[in-house]
Scaffold this motif. Structure first.
Motif, PDB file in Angstrom:
ATOM      1  N   LEU A  94       0.832  -1.209   0.000  1.00  0.00           N
ATOM      2  CA  LEU A  94       0.000   0.000   0.000  1.00  0.00           C
ATOM      3  C   LEU A  94       0.862   1.253   0.000  1.00  0.00           C
ATOM      4  N   SER A  95       1.985   1.183   0.689  1.00  0.00           N
ATOM      5  CA  SER A  95       2.908   2.315   0.694  1.00  0.00           C
ATOM      6  C   SER A  95       3.437   2.587  -0.704  1.00  0.00           C
ATOM      7  N   ARG A  96       3.649   1.530  -1.475  1.00  0.00           N
ATOM      8  CA  ARG A  96       4.116   1.699  -2.851  1.00  0.00           C
ATOM      9  C   ARG A  96       3.020   2.314  -3.715  1.00  0.00           C
ATOM     10  N   PHE A  97       1.749   1.909  -3.469  1.00  0.00           N
ATOM     11  CA  PHE A  97       0.646   2.465  -4.257  1.00  0.00           C
ATOM     12  C   PHE A  97       0.447   3.956  -3.967  1.00  0.00           C
ATOM     13  N   THR A  98       0.527   4.318  -2.687  1.00  0.00           N
ATOM     14  CA  THR A  98       0.280   5.717  -2.308  1.00  0.00           C
ATOM     15  C   THR A  98       1.366   6.654  -2.821  1.00  0.00           C
ATOM     16  N   LYS A  99       2.505   6.118  -3.207  1.00  0.00           N
ATOM     17  CA  LYS A  99       3.548   6.992  -3.750  1.00  0.00           C
ATOM     18  C   LYS A  99       3.106   7.626  -5.064  1.00  0.00           C
ATOM     19  N   TYR A 100       2.156   6.955  -5.777  1.00  0.00           N
ATOM     20  CA  TYR A 100       1.644   7.550  -7.008  1.00  0.00           C
ATOM     21  C   TYR A 100       0.909   8.852  -6.715  1.00  0.00           C
ATOM     22  N   PHE A 101       0.103   8.826  -5.619  1.00  0.00           N
ATOM     23  CA  PHE A 101      -0.600  10.047  -5.230  1.00  0.00           C
ATOM     24  C   PHE A 101       0.395  11.120  -4.791  1.00  0.00           C
ATOM     25  N   TYR A 102       1.481  10.680  -4.187  1.00  0.00           N
ATOM     26  CA  TYR A 102       2.515  11.626  -3.763  1.00  0.00           C
ATOM     27  C   TYR A 102       3.137  12.313  -4.985  1.00  0.00           C
ATOM     28  N   HIS A 103       3.443  11.511  -6.002  1.00  0.00           N
ATOM     29  CA  HIS A 103       4.026  12.088  -7.223  1.00  0.00           C
ATOM     30  C   HIS A 103       3.035  13.033  -7.916  1.00  0.00           C
ATOM     31  N   ILE A 104       1.749  12.620  -7.953  1.00  0.00           N
ATOM     32  CA  ILE A 104       0.738  13.486  -8.567  1.00  0.00           C
ATOM     33  C   ILE A 104       0.590  14.783  -7.782  1.00  0.00           C
ATOM     34  N   SER A 115       8.250  27.942 -13.318  1.00  0.00           N
ATOM     35  CA  SER A 115       9.467  27.251 -13.729  1.00  0.00           C
ATOM     36  C   SER A 115       9.333  26.810 -15.175  1.00  0.00           C
ATOM     37  N   ASP A 116      10.464  26.814 -15.881  1.00  0.00           N
ATOM     38  CA  ASP A 116      10.475  26.368 -17.275  1.00  0.00           C
ATOM     39  C   ASP A 116      10.560  24.847 -17.386  1.00  0.00           C
ATOM     40  N   LYS A 117      10.823  24.165 -16.262  1.00  0.00           N
ATOM     41  CA  LYS A 117      10.976  22.718 -16.291  1.00  0.00           C
ATOM     42  C   LYS A 117       9.624  22.037 -16.417  1.00  0.00           C
ATOM     43  N   ASP A 118       9.585  20.969 -17.221  1.00  0.00           N
ATOM     44  CA  ASP A 118       8.356  20.193 -17.359  1.00  0.00           C
ATOM     45  C   ASP A 118       8.150  19.321 -16.126  1.00  0.00           C
ATOM     46  N   ILE A 119       6.897  19.002 -15.851  1.00  0.00           N
ATOM     47  CA  ILE A 119       6.564  18.107 -14.739  1.00  0.00           C
ATOM     48  C   ILE A 119       6.931  16.682 -15.135  1.00  0.00           C
ATOM     49  N   GLN A 120       7.599  15.963 -14.235  1.00  0.00           N
ATOM     50  CA  GLN A 120       8.020  14.598 -14.519  1.00  0.00           C
ATOM     51  C   GLN A 120       7.426  13.647 -13.486  1.00  0.00           C
ATOM     52  N   LEU A 121       6.800  12.563 -13.966  1.00  0.00           N
ATOM     53  CA  LEU A 121       6.198  11.546 -13.118  1.00  0.00           C
ATOM     54  C   LEU A 121       6.738  10.184 -13.532  1.00  0.00           C
ATOM     55  N   PRO A 122       6.512   9.132 -12.717  1.00  0.00           N
ATOM     56  CA  PRO A 122       6.964   7.784 -13.097  1.00  0.00           C
ATOM     57  C   PRO A 122       6.374   7.358 -14.445  1.00  0.00           C
ATOM     58  N   ALA A 123       7.015   6.379 -15.072  1.00  0.00           N
ATOM     59  CA  ALA A 123       6.630   5.953 -16.423  1.00  0.00           C
ATOM     60  C   ALA A 123       5.178   5.510 -16.500  1.00  0.00           C
ATOM     61  N   GLU A 124       4.678   4.813 -15.442  1.00  0.00           N
ATOM     62  CA  GLU A 124       3.298   4.337 -15.485  1.00  0.00           C
ATOM     63  C   GLU A 124       2.278   5.471 -15.348  1.00  0.00           C
ATOM     64  N   LEU A 125       2.741   6.667 -14.968  1.00  0.00           N
ATOM     65  CA  LEU A 125       1.869   7.845 -14.880  1.00  0.00           C
ATOM     66  C   LEU A 125       2.157   8.816 -16.029  1.00  0.00           C
ATOM     67  N   GLU A 126       2.632   8.268 -17.132  1.00  0.00           N
ATOM     68  CA  GLU A 126       2.993   9.113 -18.273  1.00  0.00           C
ATOM     69  C   GLU A 126       1.801   9.920 -18.789  1.00  0.00           C
ATOM     70  N   PHE A 127       0.595   9.285 -18.795  1.00  0.00           N
ATOM     71  CA  PHE A 127      -0.605   9.983 -19.275  1.00  0.00           C
ATOM     72  C   PHE A 127      -0.925  11.181 -18.390  1.00  0.00           C
ATOM     73  N   MET A 128      -0.745  11.020 -17.056  1.00  0.00           N
ATOM     74  CA  MET A 128      -1.001  12.128 -16.134  1.00  0.00           C
ATOM     75  C   MET A 128       0.067  13.208 -16.278  1.00  0.00           C
ATOM     76  N   GLU A 129       1.301  12.783 -16.540  1.00  0.00           N
ATOM     77  CA  GLU A 129       2.390  13.743 -16.756  1.00  0.00           C
ATOM     78  C   GLU A 129       2.096  14.636 -17.965  1.00  0.00           C
ATOM     79  N   LYS A 130       1.617  14.019 -19.060  1.00  0.00           N
ATOM     80  CA  LYS A 130       1.307  14.794 -20.258  1.00  0.00           C
ATOM     81  C   LYS A 130       0.187  15.789 -19.991  1.00  0.00           C
ATOM     82  N   LYS A 131      -0.853  15.336 -19.275  1.00  0.00           N
ATOM     83  CA  LYS A 131      -1.993  16.211 -19.000  1.00  0.00           C
ATOM     84  C   LYS A 131      -1.592  17.371 -18.093  1.00  0.00           C
ATOM     85  N   LEU A 132      -0.785  17.088 -17.075  1.00  0.00           N
ATOM     86  CA  LEU A 132      -0.346  18.151 -16.183  1.00  0.00           C
ATOM     87  C   LEU A 132       0.527  19.170 -16.914  1.00  0.00           C
TER      88      LEU A 132
END
Length: 375
Positions: A94-104, A115-132
């Motif tokens: 569960l701690s591993r799952f909640t890290k996704y919410f932490y990254h989001i 900031s000029d830097k793009d938002i970066q998330l883990p590979a499995e959250l690539e769709f959320m990274e693009k939307k953000l």
């Protein structure tokens, strides 16, 4: 939308399967080593020793207690141990799952950062990274556009305040002369009165532009549509603007297919054409011709205003329909406007379900209004 979560769901399913496998292996290991395996005898000896020394039981009683508690309830202890093991493993999973919410959450916080830097998330959250990142870029563009619009508006207020002061100073000066010089020659007096009247008209125009700004910001566009004879409207427009065309030797030629009708708000559509025509007159060469053409193509009516004059730079061509944008900020107080004409025209055309566009080359500039046909 479902496909967006595909990679994340696969990752979670793999982690769940891994948890089950680890639990089964751990349960088998406990059963093989602790209960029925090589650790059974040392565990039994330790329990009997505990009963003899701590609980003061004799050897046979301690042995019987071990048999009743452990050997006869082997499956219960195995199930209990397996459940506890699953809970421990599930907690870490569960701690591993909640890290996704932490990254989001970090990604959402990054939206507030400049900031000029793009938002970066883990590979499995690539769709959320693009939307953000899309949201981040959109917010940055809107903030930049709002800042530029505010700056143009502030510049406009400065322009108009200066422009108002100029004719007002002239009016006050000429009226003072007329008041002080009671015996002024009639010819000179008429000249001063004429200049004062011209300055008054200019002052009225600038004040109206201030009201125009307020109306444009606060008033929504409400349409009162009716069938309009486009040929008649454009011919009347050309006649009404003759006093503006004549001083520069310009002409307006209207070429409209007969019986073209459009379902629109007559007053507001006339305002669109007025604003475009004024712009064409202001930027056309002397002794040039402004062509007004209208034709029907499929389910659209296209009305174009073509003039010959200095080309509009491409970078400015994309901004001329923006509010408070002046194509030439250095134009004189006699011809400079508030930068609202084309912006208002664009709003009205869009309210009618149409579009307005412009193209400009070294040879000509063409403004085109496209409206739906009469239904």
């Amino acid at each position: 939308m479902k496909n967006d979560f595909g990679k994340l769901k696969r990752k979670i399913m793999l982690q769940i399967l891994l948890i089950l496998v680890l639990a089964l292996i751990s349960g088998y290991w406990i059963s093989s080593l602790l209960i029925d395996g090589v650790l059974q005898a040392p565990f039994a000896d330790a329990f009997i020793h505990f009963c003899e020394n701590v609980l003061q039981l004799d050897f046979y009683a301690a042995q019987k207690a071990y048999s009743i508690i452990f050997q006869q309830n082997k499956q219960l202890w195995l199930a209990t141990g397996l459940i506890l093991l699953l809970l421990v493993i599930f907690y870490f999973a569960l701690s591993r799952f909640t890290k996704y919410f932490y990254h989001i959450s970090i990604g959402v916080n990054s939206l507030l950062e400049e900031s000029d830097k793009d938002i970066q998330l883990p590979a499995e959250l690539e769709f959320m990274e693009k939307k953000l990142n899309v949201v981040k870029n959109t917010l940055e563009k809107r903030a930049k556009d709002a800042q530029e619009a505010e700056q143009r508006k502030n510049d406009l207020v400065v322009y108009l305040a200066h422009d108002i002061k100029t004719p007002l100073t002239s009016i006050m000066g000429y009226l003072s002369l007329l008041d002080e010089a009671k015996d002024m020659p009639l010819e000179q007096k008429e000249k001063y009165v004429k200049v004062t009247l011209e300055k008054s008209y200019r002052l009225e125009q600038l004040i109206n532009e201030f009201f125009e700004i307020t109306r444009f910001n606060l008033q929504s566009i409400i349409l009162d549509k009716e069938a309009i004879n486009l040929n008649y409207m454009l011919m009347q427009l050309a006649d009404e603007f003759y006093p503006l065309l004549a001083p520069k030797g310009q002409q307006a030629i209207v070429n409209v297919e007969e019986d073209i009708k459009v379902f629109a708000d007559a007053n507001k559509l006339a305002r669109v054409f007025n604003n475009i025509f004024k712009n064409a007159i202001a930027y056309s060469d002397k002794n040039s011709i402004i062509n007004i053409h209208a034709e029907k193509q499929n389910d659209q009516i296209h009305i174009s205003f073509t003039n010959k004059g200095k080309a509009i730079p491409p970078q400015k061509l994309t901004m001329i329909f923006e509010k408070f944008y002046r194509l030439d900020s250095s134009r004189s107080t006699q011809t400079g406007g508030a930068g609202l004409g084309l912006a208002i025209a664009n709003e009205i055309v869009q309210a009618h379900g149409g579009t307005i566009s412009a193209i400009s080359t070294d040879e000509k500039t063409v403004f085109t209004v496209s409206l739906p046909t009469l239904s």
